[in-house]
Design an enzyme around this catalytic site. Structure first.
Site, PDB file in Angstrom:
ATOM      1  N   GLY A  33       7.131  32.073 -25.092  1.00 27.54           N
ATOM      2  CA  GLY A  33       8.032  31.121 -25.717  1.00 27.54           C
ATOM      3  C   GLY A  33       8.930  30.494 -24.675  1.00 27.54           C
ATOM      4  N   CYS A  34      10.150  30.175 -25.042  1.00 34.12           N
ATOM      5  CA  CYS A  34      11.092  29.510 -24.138  1.00 34.12           C
ATOM      6  C   CYS A  34      11.227  30.256 -22.818  1.00 34.12           C
ATOM      7  CB  CYS A  34      12.449  29.408 -24.807  1.00 34.12           C
ATOM      8  SG  CYS A  34      13.757  28.819 -23.717  1.00 34.12           S
TER       9      CYS A  34
END
Length: 204
Positions: A33-34
């Site tokens: 993810g991020c």
């Protein structure tokens, strides 16, 4: 200044496997993810000496953040982790990785959706693949459901723009607000309970 020079040196080493081995260092590349959050989490793991946010897994050379975030490049946001293998093993890093993400989400991570935010472990050789597959299976059995993050062959890793590097340190208030708003820690705790990675108490 010292940290900046150290980071530049570690990037150079990351592209020189022989130099890494000579200094007892290895690299691991995870998409979780991020990349701001993945970088923050792994910077707190003993034995990790450097992290770099970037893009990998796609077919576009030298992609920009805008290109990757727009989709269609095949790239994921990822973090390349340089670690001292005498202090932490690839297998131990995988355990941290599984327990710091939602490994049963196939559509992205938390509030970030789509291909750029899908999870993956990138391996450089057959030995790493076997370790990663065994770790994935153990984590899946612990959760009682399949882990969807694929184990993929590592390809070119492209360093993200400088403003993304160490974002959680450069912009701590914005970072903490983003992480809270995105629901990352709450969801990880929902999935893993007491086994959720606890190395991120203050996110600064």
């Amino acid at each position: 200044m010292i940290k900046a020079l150290f980071a530049v040196g570690m990037v150079a080493l990351a592209f020189n496997p022989d130099a890494l081995r000579a200094q007892n260092l290895e690299t691991a590349t995870f998409a979780g993810g991020c990349f701001w959050c993945v970088e923050s989490d792994f910077d707190k793991v003993p034995g990790v000496v450097a992290t770099v946010s970037g893009y990998t897994g796609g077919a576009v050379d030298e992609p920009s953040y805008r290109q990757v975030a727009s989709g269609g490049t095949g790239h994921r946001e990822a973090v390349q982790i340089t670690f001292d293998r005498d202090l932490v093993t690839f297998e131990e890093l995988l355990t941290v990785f599984w327990r710091s993400i939602d490994p049963v989400d196939s559509g992205g991570q938390f509030c970030d959706r789509g291909e750029p935010y899908m999870t993956a472990v990138f391996v450089k050789n057959e030995e790493e693949r076997q370790i990663a597959e065994a770790s994935k299976q153990a984590a899946s059995e612990e959760l009682g459901e399949p882990i969807v993050a694929p184990i993929l062959e590592a390809g070119p890793f492209y360093r993200a723009e400088e403003y993304h590097q160490d974002y959680y340190q450069k912009n701590p208030k914005r970072y903490r607000f983003y992480r809270w708003r995105c629901g990352r820690d709450g969801r990880v705790e929902d999935v893993w309970g007491d086994n959720a990675y606890k190395g991120i108490p203050d996110h600064d």
